[in-house]
Design a protein around this motif. Structure first.
Motif, PDB file in Angstrom:
ATOM      1  N   ARG A  23      26.611 109.180  10.560  1.00  0.00           N
ATOM      2  CA  ARG A  23      25.424 109.791  11.177  1.00  0.00           C
ATOM      3  C   ARG A  23      24.892 108.937  12.331  1.00  0.00           C
ATOM      4  N   SER A  24      24.918 107.618  12.167  1.00  0.00           N
ATOM      5  CA  SER A  24      24.410 106.757  13.236  1.00  0.00           C
ATOM      6  C   SER A  24      25.312 106.819  14.464  1.00  0.00           C
ATOM      7  N   ALA A  58      24.631 110.116  16.104  1.00  0.00           N
ATOM      8  CA  ALA A  58      23.327 110.109  16.774  1.00  0.00           C
ATOM      9  C   ALA A  58      23.407 109.491  18.164  1.00  0.00           C
ATOM     10  N   LYS A 112      25.028 116.866  21.340  1.00  0.00           N
ATOM     11  CA  LYS A 112      25.414 117.112  19.960  1.00  0.00           C
ATOM     12  C   LYS A 112      26.195 118.429  19.816  1.00  0.00           C
TER      13      LYS A 112
END
Length: 337
Positions: free
Chosen positions: A295-296, A299, A304
């Motif tokens: 997820r990091s 991010a 996205k």
């Protein structure tokens, strides 16, 4: 355990290495136990990176407590582009690994544009060359996910090793592996199990290590049973049997409609999505057991998966006929954006 020369570095290493990504999901005592078992099994090559959160630190602490630092060839990497950044990152690696030297330091997955900056005056390579002259770094390498970067790296004499994905389903580097050997550079195989997509780890490693152009494979390990399975698979590096070839074909058919090989032929996306990176980070989220890290990394992407306008321009370019629009929807759902 089979041992080979790491290109022309003069280092003799096991063909099965210890991949340090997944230890982020265990703890330092667990890392220590794994490294002790790896040493007992004959593994003497460790791969880690500045970007793998606690990996460097836990490996360094474990080797110090075990008194085994000199029994392993340590390889780490960072994404520094400038000389100053590399000096800072190298110092952190030395501190984390609790050592005064690192056998192999690599530039971590630069783009072609990044590579230009790395090689230019004031670039990261200058710092590594100075560190090599000082005996702090033994050898210099590069890692890549795109074939174009792999090909460019073959032309850089300072790079003694090249790391790239190669496995039953990811074949975009196959021809370049042969050129790597001819150039005297070691080939380090990342993702031999395709990031966990290939469930039969024994077959996956048998396939990779049966290729004499592969110097060392570095499957990620976070559990004793994974280590034992990998060691057993590495015992036989001979040619695949007809039955194993058939099994590989079945794996390709099963993954062929859903697996991104990161060849980047789908680019450019009309809205700027880095399509291969979306799928790469989704793999960390769903298959590696590294959800927070996946997820990091996701991010950090400027655009996205949810930005996909479903234009479909990417799909005819994909040589594997992947349903990219459908896969992008699934990625957006998985990441929630």
């Amino acid at each position: 355990m089979q041992y080979v020369e790491l290109g022309r570095t003069g280092l003799k290493i096991s063909r099965l290495g210890f991949g340090g990504i997944p230890i982020q999901r265990i703890d330092q005592p667990g890392t220590k136990a794994l490294l002790k078992a790896a040493h007992e099994a004959g593994i003497n090559y460790i791969d880690t990176a500045r970007g793998y959160t606690v990996s460097e630190a836990w490996i360094g602490q474990s080797l110090e407590e075990l008194g085994l630092r000199d029994q392993f060839v340590l390889a780490t990497k960072c994404r520094a582009l400038t000389k100053a950044e590399m000096q800072q990152q190298l110092a952190l690696s030395l501190e984390n690994l609790r050592t005064d030297h690192i056998e192999l330091y690599q530039l971590h997955n630069p783009s072609l544009q990044d590579l230009e900056q790395i090689l230019a005056p004031g670039g990261a390579l200058e710092a590594l060359l100075e560190a090599r002259d000082a005996g702090v770094v033994g050898h210099i390498g590069v890692t890549a996910h795109l074939a174009a970067v792999f090909e460019k790296a073959l032309e850089v004499p300072e790079f003694e090793t090249i790391m790239f994905p190669y496995n039953i389903v990811e074949q975009q580097g196959a021809e370049l592996i042969e050129r790597c050997a001819k150039a005297g550079k070691a080939f380090i195989d990342m993702k031999p199990l395709a990031g966990g997509a290939i469930e039969d780890g024994r077959l996956a490693l048998r396939y990779v290590l049966s290729n004499p152009g592969v110097t060392v494979a570095i499957p990620g390990m976070a559990a004793p049973e994974e280590l034992a399975q990998n060691v057993q698979a590495a015992e036989n590096t001979g040619a695949l049997t007809p039955e194993e070839e058939d099994a590989c074909s079945r794996v390709r058919k099963a993954l062929g409609t859903q697996f991104c090989r990161r060849c980047n032929y789908c680019a450019p996306c009309s809205v700027g999505i880095q399509i291969p990176n979306v799928f790469l980070f989704q793999g960390y989220l769903n298959r590696y057991g590294l959800a927070d890290w996946g997820r990091s990394r996701y991010a950090s992407l400027p655009v996205k998966a949810s930005a996909c306008v479903q234009c479909g321009a990417c799909e005819p370019r994909c040589p594997y006929n992947l349903p990219i629009r459908q896969m992008m929807k699934k990625a957006a759902q998985d990441f929630g954006e």
